[in-house]
Design a protein around this motif. Sequence first.
Motif, PDB file in Angstrom:
ATOM      1  N   CYS A 180      10.289  -7.464   2.118  1.00  0.00           N
ATOM      2  CA  CYS A 180       9.635  -7.230   3.408  1.00  0.00           C
ATOM      3  C   CYS A 180      10.605  -6.709   4.460  1.00  0.00           C
ATOM      4  O   CYS A 180      10.188  -6.106   5.447  1.00  0.00           O
ATOM      5  CB  CYS A 180       8.975  -8.512   3.908  1.00  0.00           C
ATOM      6  N   ALA A 181      11.886  -6.919   4.266  1.00  0.00           N
ATOM      7  CA  ALA A 181      12.883  -6.521   5.257  1.00  0.00           C
ATOM      8  C   ALA A 181      12.926  -5.014   5.468  1.00  0.00           C
ATOM      9  O   ALA A 181      13.289  -4.548   6.535  1.00  0.00           O
ATOM     10  CB  ALA A 181      14.263  -7.022   4.833  1.00  0.00           C
ATOM     11  N   GLN A 182      12.515  -4.240   4.477  1.00  0.00           N
ATOM     12  CA  GLN A 182      12.604  -2.782   4.591  1.00  0.00           C
ATOM     13  C   GLN A 182      11.405  -2.157   5.301  1.00  0.00           C
ATOM     14  O   GLN A 182      11.433  -0.981   5.628  1.00  0.00           O
ATOM     15  CB  GLN A 182      12.752  -2.167   3.210  1.00  0.00           C
ATOM     16  N   TRP A 183      10.349  -2.919   5.562  1.00  0.00           N
ATOM     17  CA  TRP A 183       9.130  -2.364   6.139  1.00  0.00           C
ATOM     18  C   TRP A 183       9.107  -2.512   7.639  1.00  0.00           C
ATOM     19  O   TRP A 183       9.485  -3.534   8.191  1.00  0.00           O
ATOM     20  CB  TRP A 183       7.897  -3.037   5.548  1.00  0.00           C
ATOM     21  N   LYS A 184       8.590  -1.498   8.299  1.00  0.00           N
ATOM     22  CA  LYS A 184       8.403  -1.544   9.751  1.00  0.00           C
ATOM     23  C   LYS A 184       7.199  -2.440  10.045  1.00  0.00           C
ATOM     24  O   LYS A 184       6.313  -2.595   9.219  1.00  0.00           O
ATOM     25  CB  LYS A 184       8.128  -0.146  10.289  1.00  0.00           C
ATOM     26  N   ASP A 185       7.168  -2.983  11.255  1.00  0.00           N
ATOM     27  CA  ASP A 185       6.060  -3.842  11.657  1.00  0.00           C
ATOM     28  C   ASP A 185       4.713  -3.151  11.479  1.00  0.00           C
ATOM     29  O   ASP A 185       3.755  -3.739  11.002  1.00  0.00           O
ATOM     30  CB  ASP A 185       6.197  -4.283  13.114  1.00  0.00           C
ATOM     31  N   GLU A 186       4.635  -1.872  11.861  1.00  0.00           N
ATOM     32  CA  GLU A 186       3.357  -1.169  11.784  1.00  0.00           C
ATOM     33  C   GLU A 186       2.930  -0.910  10.337  1.00  0.00           C
ATOM     34  O   GLU A 186       1.758  -0.659  10.074  1.00  0.00           O
ATOM     35  CB  GLU A 186       3.386   0.131  12.598  1.00  0.00           C
ATOM     36  N   ASP A 187       3.868  -0.961   9.400  1.00  0.00           N
ATOM     37  CA  ASP A 187       3.533  -0.745   7.990  1.00  0.00           C
ATOM     38  C   ASP A 187       3.102  -2.033   7.282  1.00  0.00           C
ATOM     39  O   ASP A 187       2.378  -1.990   6.299  1.00  0.00           O
ATOM     40  CB  ASP A 187       4.730  -0.162   7.230  1.00  0.00           C
ATOM     41  N   ALA A 188       3.558  -3.165   7.764  1.00  0.00           N
ATOM     42  CA  ALA A 188       3.356  -4.436   7.067  1.00  0.00           C
ATOM     43  C   ALA A 188       1.881  -4.771   6.858  1.00  0.00           C
ATOM     44  O   ALA A 188       1.476  -5.142   5.765  1.00  0.00           O
ATOM     45  CB  ALA A 188       4.058  -5.567   7.805  1.00  0.00           C
ATOM     46  N   ASP A 189       1.070  -4.632   7.888  1.00  0.00           N
ATOM     47  CA  ASP A 189      -0.351  -4.949   7.762  1.00  0.00           C
ATOM     48  C   ASP A 189      -1.034  -4.019   6.770  1.00  0.00           C
ATOM     49  O   ASP A 189      -1.850  -4.445   5.957  1.00  0.00           O
ATOM     50  CB  ASP A 189      -1.065  -4.866   9.110  1.00  0.00           C
ATOM     51  N   PHE A 190      -0.690  -2.733   6.829  1.00  0.00           N
ATOM     52  CA  PHE A 190      -1.294  -1.763   5.921  1.00  0.00           C
ATOM     53  C   PHE A 190      -0.884  -2.034   4.482  1.00  0.00           C
ATOM     54  O   PHE A 190      -1.700  -1.959   3.565  1.00  0.00           O
ATOM     55  CB  PHE A 190      -0.912  -0.341   6.331  1.00  0.00           C
ATOM     56  N   ILE A 191       0.369  -2.365   4.258  1.00  0.00           N
ATOM     57  CA  ILE A 191       0.852  -2.669   2.909  1.00  0.00           C
ATOM     58  C   ILE A 191       0.094  -3.871   2.348  1.00  0.00           C
ATOM     59  O   ILE A 191      -0.360  -3.853   1.203  1.00  0.00           O
ATOM     60  CB  ILE A 191       2.376  -2.914   2.914  1.00  0.00           C
ATOM     61  N   ARG A 192      -0.082  -4.905   3.145  1.00  0.00           N
ATOM     62  CA  ARG A 192      -0.839  -6.084   2.696  1.00  0.00           C
ATOM     63  C   ARG A 192      -2.283  -5.711   2.384  1.00  0.00           C
ATOM     64  O   ARG A 192      -2.869  -6.190   1.414  1.00  0.00           O
ATOM     65  CB  ARG A 192      -0.778  -7.193   3.745  1.00  0.00           C
ATOM     66  N   GLU A 193      -2.875  -4.863   3.217  1.00  0.00           N
ATOM     67  CA  GLU A 193      -4.262  -4.435   3.001  1.00  0.00           C
ATOM     68  C   GLU A 193      -4.409  -3.693   1.670  1.00  0.00           C
ATOM     69  O   GLU A 193      -5.328  -3.956   0.896  1.00  0.00           O
ATOM     70  CB  GLU A 193      -4.689  -3.524   4.157  1.00  0.00           C
ATOM     71  N   VAL A 194      -3.492  -2.768   1.406  1.00  0.00           N
ATOM     72  CA  VAL A 194      -3.554  -2.002   0.154  1.00  0.00           C
ATOM     73  C   VAL A 194      -3.294  -2.910  -1.045  1.00  0.00           C
ATOM     74  O   VAL A 194      -4.004  -2.836  -2.052  1.00  0.00           O
ATOM     75  CB  VAL A 194      -2.565  -0.814   0.190  1.00  0.00           C
ATOM     76  N   LEU A 195      -2.306  -3.779  -0.952  1.00  0.00           N
ATOM     77  CA  LEU A 195      -2.025  -4.699  -2.061  1.00  0.00           C
ATOM     78  C   LEU A 195      -3.194  -5.637  -2.318  1.00  0.00           C
ATOM     79  O   LEU A 195      -3.497  -5.965  -3.464  1.00  0.00           O
ATOM     80  CB  LEU A 195      -0.745  -5.497  -1.800  1.00  0.00           C
ATOM     81  N   ASP A 196      -3.860  -6.055  -1.254  1.00  0.00           N
ATOM     82  CA  ASP A 196      -5.041  -6.903  -1.398  1.00  0.00           C
ATOM     83  C   ASP A 196      -6.131  -6.172  -2.166  1.00  0.00           C
ATOM     84  O   ASP A 196      -6.789  -6.741  -3.038  1.00  0.00           O
ATOM     85  CB  ASP A 196      -5.546  -7.336  -0.022  1.00  0.00           C
ATOM     86  N   LEU A 197      -6.310  -4.900  -1.881  1.00  0.00           N
ATOM     87  CA  LEU A 197      -7.342  -4.109  -2.560  1.00  0.00           C
ATOM     88  C   LEU A 197      -6.962  -3.827  -4.010  1.00  0.00           C
ATOM     89  O   LEU A 197      -7.718  -4.135  -4.918  1.00  0.00           O
ATOM     90  CB  LEU A 197      -7.582  -2.787  -1.832  1.00  0.00           C
ATOM     91  N   VAL A 198      -5.802  -3.248  -4.232  1.00  0.00           N
ATOM     92  CA  VAL A 198      -5.460  -2.822  -5.595  1.00  0.00           C
ATOM     93  C   VAL A 198      -5.017  -3.984  -6.474  1.00  0.00           C
ATOM     94  O   VAL A 198      -5.025  -3.865  -7.700  1.00  0.00           O
ATOM     95  CB  VAL A 198      -4.409  -1.694  -5.616  1.00  0.00           C
ATOM     96  N   GLY A 199      -4.660  -5.100  -5.867  1.00  0.00           N
ATOM     97  CA  GLY A 199      -4.267  -6.269  -6.643  1.00  0.00           C
ATOM     98  C   GLY A 199      -5.431  -7.180  -6.991  1.00  0.00           C
ATOM     99  O   GLY A 199      -5.277  -8.138  -7.739  1.00  0.00           O
TER     100      GLY A 199
END
Length: 143
Positions: free
Chosen positions: A24-43
């Motif tokens: 998580c350290a490499q992600w910007k704040d604005e990317d974190a929510d989107f990354i979780r959203e995509v992982l929630d969908l594809v996972g």
Amino acid sequence: MGTEDLRRARTNVRANVRRVPGPCAQWKDEDADFIREVLDLVGDKWSVLIIGTLADGPIRYSHLADAIPGISQRMLTLTLKHLQRTGLINRTSYPEVPPRVEYALTELGTSLLSTVLALAAWSADHHAEIRRRQAAYDRDTGG
């Protein structure tokens, strides 16, 4: 820790988390929510199974339902809509009697296919070991 310090710590949670090494350290704040959203969908288990089922090409809704044991009509419909909205699958409706609808992976969905199939294969390969460990844990903890 004073009230003001506590408030500041609570409002800056991601920044505090990023101080700890990890992915998580490499992600910007604005990317974190989107990354979780995509992982929630594809996972999601149904998404993984649908994407894997579409690996061989377009398939009708009824064949998808038959190919994925345990999925309800409602869950299949919802998951297909989410995958379509995300751009991972296409829905094609043919003006026939009776109506025919097919679903297929998009280029974006195909780019995810190897990851999804690898996850499913890993799950199948480690099924027995995971069940053994679950049984041992339940036995040891009284669960």
